[in-house]
Design an enzyme around this catalytic site. Sequence first.
Site, PDB file in Angstrom:
ATOM      1  N   ARG A 187     -24.923  17.642  -8.749  1.00 36.99           N
ATOM      2  CA  ARG A 187     -24.282  16.398  -8.312  1.00 36.99           C
ATOM      3  C   ARG A 187     -24.829  15.950  -6.962  1.00 36.99           C
ATOM      4  O   ARG A 187     -25.520  16.693  -6.274  1.00 36.99           O
ATOM      5  CB  ARG A 187     -22.768  16.631  -8.144  1.00 36.99           C
ATOM      6  N   GLY A 188     -24.491  14.742  -6.581  1.00 37.79           N
ATOM      7  CA  GLY A 188     -24.706  14.240  -5.227  1.00 37.79           C
ATOM      8  C   GLY A 188     -26.141  14.277  -4.729  1.00 37.79           C
ATOM      9  O   GLY A 188     -27.081  13.935  -5.455  1.00 37.79           O
ATOM     10  N   ASN A 194     -23.321  31.435  -6.906  1.00 39.03           N
ATOM     11  CA  ASN A 194     -22.561  31.130  -5.707  1.00 39.03           C
ATOM     12  C   ASN A 194     -23.440  31.544  -4.530  1.00 39.03           C
ATOM     13  O   ASN A 194     -23.626  32.742  -4.297  1.00 39.03           O
ATOM     14  CB  ASN A 194     -21.255  31.927  -5.723  1.00 39.03           C
ATOM     15  N   VAL A 195     -23.968  30.573  -3.791  1.00 39.10           N
ATOM     16  CA  VAL A 195     -24.899  30.918  -2.712  1.00 39.10           C
ATOM     17  C   VAL A 195     -24.193  31.543  -1.507  1.00 39.10           C
ATOM     18  O   VAL A 195     -24.841  31.916  -0.538  1.00 39.10           O
ATOM     19  CB  VAL A 195     -25.770  29.714  -2.272  1.00 39.10           C
ATOM     20  N   ASN A 231     -29.364  23.026  -0.284  1.00 39.23           N
ATOM     21  CA  ASN A 231     -28.483  21.861  -0.263  1.00 39.23           C
ATOM     22  C   ASN A 231     -27.014  22.193  -0.522  1.00 39.23           C
ATOM     23  O   ASN A 231     -26.126  21.533   0.017  1.00 39.23           O
ATOM     24  CB  ASN A 231     -28.974  20.854  -1.309  1.00 39.23           C
ATOM     25  N   TYR A 275     -13.401  18.527  10.221  1.00 36.88           N
ATOM     26  CA  TYR A 275     -14.761  18.874   9.793  1.00 36.88           C
ATOM     27  C   TYR A 275     -15.311  20.090  10.560  1.00 36.88           C
ATOM     28  O   TYR A 275     -16.467  20.463  10.390  1.00 36.88           O
ATOM     29  CB  TYR A 275     -15.670  17.651  10.000  1.00 36.88           C
ATOM     30  N   LYS A 283     -23.239  23.558   9.962  1.00 35.95           N
ATOM     31  CA  LYS A 283     -24.439  22.712   9.915  1.00 35.95           C
ATOM     32  C   LYS A 283     -25.254  22.850  11.203  1.00 35.95           C
ATOM     33  O   LYS A 283     -26.489  22.748  11.186  1.00 35.95           O
ATOM     34  CB  LYS A 283     -24.058  21.248   9.683  1.00 35.95           C
ATOM     35  N   THR A 309     -20.913  10.307  -2.064  1.00 32.46           N
ATOM     36  CA  THR A 309     -20.906  11.342  -3.109  1.00 32.46           C
ATOM     37  C   THR A 309     -19.463  11.723  -3.426  1.00 32.46           C
ATOM     38  O   THR A 309     -18.536  11.280  -2.754  1.00 32.46           O
ATOM     39  CB  THR A 309     -21.616  12.625  -2.622  1.00 32.46           C
TER      40      THR A 309
END
Lengths: 261, 79
Positions: A17-18, A65-66, A92, A153, A160, A191
Amino acid sequence: MVNPLQGKVALITGSGRGIGKATALRLASDGCDIVVNFFRRRDAAEQTAEEIRALGVRAEVVKANVGDPAKIEEMFQFVGEKFGYLDIFISNAASGVGRPVFDIDAKAWDWTMNINARALLLGAQQARPLMTGRGGKIVSISSLGSQFVWPTYTAVGVSKAALEALTRYLSIEMIPDGVSVNAVSASAVNTEALQFYIKEGYVKDMNATTPVGRMVTPEDVAEAVAFLCSEQAYMIRGQTIIVDGGTSVSLYPPVIEKGEA
Amino acid sequence: MTVEEEVKQIVSRIVHVEESTITREGTFKEMKADSLDIVQALVAVEEKYDIEIPDEEAQKFTNFGDFVDFVVAETAKKG
């Protein structure tokens, strides 16, 4: 024109997705074979694979599952068994717990950090032997939350920031392997993941607050990734390329005259 | 131990609720499980039985009983 990525193989985590899907389709359109990775939505991953095959290239689907080191290892074993080598690795896949700072417990922190940041470290380690001597490219997908504050966030934003720092270190340490490593960072991208923030009321109309007059799309991000995967980007190393329609350089976006939507 | 008891044990450990309070009619919401608890419970059960519980299936579960029934059916398929 010859497809520039013909005969190359890309693994894109979270590509059902996305942004991951848009990137998979973009690289496939340049002739690249694709390994689609998913975690929770097999139907979406199979759909992406079908769309990739329709472009005339090969697509394989692998669940992992990363956030789990053993699963990352299995995913790269799968790539090795199916193709024997790897040219492009796009880190990603992302997850996260949307909570204020004082509500983040160790479990939520670890979950977010492991999937968003550690997965690049372990993935690059696994990718290295498959990429060596092939002029490989690694691109991680970040977000503006690494530099700026959005409500709830925190965990994702910090993960990130770690991802971007790791991208810089990898970019230098992988030079002997002939591998380029960079990141692409985006503002809010249209997304499914964004729908959560809209539903919770944290994000409103990003079209109005993005200087160019429309939101960033997954395809906008995919274009930047594709460029970093090209030989034209050879001298770009360890950078985080921001794709945000001007958001991050504009203090008061609503007063700026809009470009074409 | 039955599949139901094993799944109950996994959910109890992840969501931090007493096993005795988990009933077939009970829901994750009633257990005050957040989305992370639910994903981790699904993943733990997947790994325990080497099955797949995609989100599109999990979204159909109305209570713990539905979850268990799905796991039982999937493990039966595997023989």
